[in-house]
Structures are given as structure tokens and as C-alpha cells.
Scaffold this motif. Structure first.
Motif, PDB file in Angstrom:
ATOM      1  N   ARG A  12       0.829  -1.208   0.000  1.00  9.82           N
ATOM      2  CA  ARG A  12       0.000   0.000   0.000  1.00  9.82           C
ATOM      3  C   ARG A  12       0.863   1.259   0.000  1.00  9.82           C
ATOM      4  N   TYR A  13       1.993   1.191   0.720  1.00  9.81           N
ATOM      5  CA  TYR A  13       2.909   2.341   0.768  1.00  9.81           C
ATOM      6  C   TYR A  13       3.421   2.667  -0.635  1.00  9.81           C
ATOM      7  N   TRP A  14       3.866   1.636  -1.368  1.00 11.40           N
ATOM      8  CA  TRP A  14       4.423   1.879  -2.704  1.00 11.40           C
ATOM      9  C   TRP A  14       3.339   2.244  -3.703  1.00 11.40           C
ATOM     10  N   ASP A  15       2.143   1.697  -3.540  1.00 11.83           N
ATOM     11  CA  ASP A  15       1.032   2.144  -4.375  1.00 11.83           C
ATOM     12  C   ASP A  15       0.788   3.640  -4.185  1.00 11.83           C
ATOM     13  N   LYS A  16       0.784   4.058  -2.935  1.00 15.04           N
ATOM     14  CA  LYS A  16       0.508   5.462  -2.615  1.00 15.04           C
ATOM     15  C   LYS A  16       1.561   6.389  -3.194  1.00 15.04           C
ATOM     16  N   HIS A  17       2.809   5.932  -3.212  1.00 22.32           N
ATOM     17  CA  HIS A  17       3.920   6.786  -3.666  1.00 22.32           C
ATOM     18  C   HIS A  17       4.286   6.577  -5.131  1.00 22.32           C
ATOM     19  N   SER A  18       3.518   5.780  -5.852  1.00 21.14           N
ATOM     20  CA  SER A  18       3.866   5.484  -7.242  1.00 21.14           C
ATOM     21  C   SER A  18       3.873   6.737  -8.114  1.00 21.14           C
ATOM     22  N   GLY A  19       2.978   7.670  -7.840  1.00 19.72           N
ATOM     23  CA  GLY A  19       2.891   8.860  -8.673  1.00 19.72           C
ATOM     24  C   GLY A  19       4.065   9.800  -8.552  1.00 19.72           C
ATOM     25  N   ALA A 157      25.145   7.878  10.556  1.00 14.23           N
ATOM     26  CA  ALA A 157      24.042   8.688  10.030  1.00 14.23           C
ATOM     27  C   ALA A 157      22.999   7.801   9.347  1.00 14.23           C
ATOM     28  N   GLN A 158      23.461   6.790   8.603  1.00 16.06           N
ATOM     29  CA  GLN A 158      22.528   5.883   7.940  1.00 16.06           C
ATOM     30  C   GLN A 158      21.690   5.112   8.963  1.00 16.06           C
ATOM     31  N   ARG A 159      22.332   4.718  10.063  1.00 25.08           N
ATOM     32  CA  ARG A 159      21.604   4.016  11.116  1.00 25.08           C
ATOM     33  C   ARG A 159      20.496   4.895  11.686  1.00 25.08           C
ATOM     34  N   LEU A 160      20.788   6.151  11.878  1.00 28.14           N
ATOM     35  CA  LEU A 160      19.784   7.081  12.404  1.00 28.14           C
ATOM     36  C   LEU A 160      18.643   7.275  11.410  1.00 28.14           C
ATOM     37  N   ILE A 161      18.991   7.367  10.122  1.00 28.39           N
ATOM     38  CA  ILE A 161      17.965   7.524   9.095  1.00 28.39           C
ATOM     39  C   ILE A 161      17.036   6.309   9.083  1.00 28.39           C
ATOM     40  N   GLU A 162      17.608   5.122   9.273  1.00 28.81           N
ATOM     41  CA  GLU A 162      16.810   3.895   9.257  1.00 28.81           C
ATOM     42  C   GLU A 162      15.753   3.865  10.365  1.00 28.81           C
ATOM     43  N   PRO A 167      10.605   1.689   9.582  1.00 30.49           N
ATOM     44  CA  PRO A 167       9.190   1.566   9.965  1.00 30.49           C
ATOM     45  C   PRO A 167       8.230   2.195   8.961  1.00 30.49           C
ATOM     46  N   LEU A 168       8.641   3.283   8.315  1.00 25.73           N
ATOM     47  CA  LEU A 168       7.746   3.999   7.417  1.00 25.73           C
ATOM     48  C   LEU A 168       7.510   3.261   6.112  1.00 25.73           C
ATOM     49  N   GLY A 169       8.588   2.921   5.420  1.00 25.28           N
ATOM     50  CA  GLY A 169       8.455   2.312   4.106  1.00 25.28           C
ATOM     51  C   GLY A 169       9.342   1.111   3.860  1.00 25.28           C
TER      52      GLY A 169
END
Length: 209
Positions: A12-19, A157-162, A167-169
Motif C-alpha cells: 500500500r505504501y508503494w502504491d501510494k507513492h507510485s505517482g 548517520a545511515q543508522r539514524l535515518i533507518e 518503519p515507514l516504508g
């Protein structure tokens, strides 16, 4: 299975962001990833599978004689890919599918491609094992992705971004697909790593039968 609610949520996340996907990725290609897509797709040959083909950004980059199949688990992404294929006059077998359980027999393809996709597939180990399974003996696996950086300050920094992106996408920044390939007996024939080690691309060959 516990993974099913998670997978449905990510679909659903990728469907929502497809545009907005093409605009975002075109910016990253220009600023970060460079010519990785053309580097990858230009080496494809024969019966080729692109795993997580998304909106079809790679379609214009394949050699004309490639017989292309693409799978993705986002129906909205595939709709855009179909329109892209039609606009290019390119015949592509586009199917909804799960990279972690590819619906193809063993040894079906001469080339398997994945660009900026293993970072967002929940179980990247299973996905790589599936890519190798459907690859013919002597075939080539072509991968390009953002990976764990070479230096520890950037990895921190990458660890913090994760903490936000996973959780989001389901977007991971500390994976390195190249580390999984020896488990499957693949030999890396071409390899580049750049942008502080954040971008990595490779061509690896499956042993002949």
C-alpha cells in the motif's frame, strides 16, 4: 504468516507513492546514483528478469534484443510501467509478484536485474536466493543499490535515518548485497563503489552447470 500484514502495508505504501516515484528517483539518479541504471541495463542479454521493476524507469535503457520480464508487488507501479512500455513500443511481460518468492521455474533467465530495490525488500537474503535460483548456469546477476557507506561516521548517520525509513516504508540503508553472493557461488566480474561507498553496482556470474 507474520510477514503478510507487513508486506500488505508496504504494498500500500508503494502504491501510494507510485505517482511521485519517478520524480524522486530521477533527482537521485542525477545527484547520487549517476549512470548506474544504464551501467546495469546495458549488460543485460537474452531472457532477462527485472525484479521490482517499479514504474519502468529502466525500460529505455535495455538493448533492443533483450527479452524482458518484470515483476513488482505494487499494482500501481506496474500500471505506470505498462504505460511506459507502450509509449516506448517495447514488448515487456509485466507481472505482479513477490521478489521473495518468484513465480518462475529454476534456471529460467540468462540475466537477472535489480536496481535500487533490495534496499526496500523485507527479506533481501531470500530475494537474492530467488534471483540466483531462476538464473541459468553461466547467467549474470546485475545489481545496483545504495548500501552501507565505507566510513563509520556516514554509517552512523545511515543508522539514524533507518530509525525513520524502515518503519515507514521498509527502506534500509545498511545492507550490502555483494556480501551475500559468495554463499551462492557467484563470481563478481565487474564492481564499482562510489559516493563515499554509498552506491554500489556489480555484475556477478553464476557457475556453469
Amino acid at each position: 504468516m507474520e510477514s503478510r500484514p507487513r508486506d500488505e502495508r508496504l504494498r500500500r505504501y508503494w502504491d501510494k507513492h507510485s505517482g511521485s516515484y519517478d520524480k524522486q528517483m530521477t533527482f537521485l539518479d542525477r545527484k547520487v546514483f549517476g549512470d548506474t541504471r544504464s551501467w546495469i541495463c546495458g549488460q543485460a542479454g537474452g531472457d532477462t528478469l527485472e525484479v521490482a521493476i517499479g514504474t519502468g524507469l529502466n525500460l529505455p535503457l535495455y538493448p533492443e534484443d533483450v527479452r524482458l520480464t518484470g515483476i513488482d508487488w505494487s499494482p500501481a507501479m506496474l500500471d505506470i510501467a505498462r504505460r511506459q512500455a507502450a509509449s516506448l513500443g517495447r514488448e515487456v511481460d509485466l507481472r505482479e509478484g513477490d521478489a521473495q518468492a518468484l513465480d518462475f521455474p529454476d534456471e529460467s533467465f540468462d540475466t537477472v536485474v535489480g536496481t535500487f530495490s533490495l534496499c526496500a525488500i523485507p527479506d533481501d537474503r531470500r530475494a537474492i536466493a530467488e534471483m540466483v535460483r531462476v538464473l541459468r548456469p553461466g547467467g549474470v546477476l546485475l545489481l545496483g543499490d545504495h548500501v552501507a557507506a565505507s566510513g563509520w561516521p556516514v554509517r552512523v548517520a545511515q543508522r539514524l535515518i533507518e530509525l525513520v525509513t524502515v518503519p515507514l516504508g521498509g527502506e534500509h540503508f545498511l545492507r550490502r548485497p555483494i556480501e551475500r553472493l559468495p554463499d551462492h557461488g557467484l563470481t563478481v566480474e565487474r564492481h564499482d563503489r562510489f559516493k563515499l561507498g554509498i552506491v554500489e553496482r556489480l555484475a556477478a556470474r553464476k557457475p556453469p552447470g
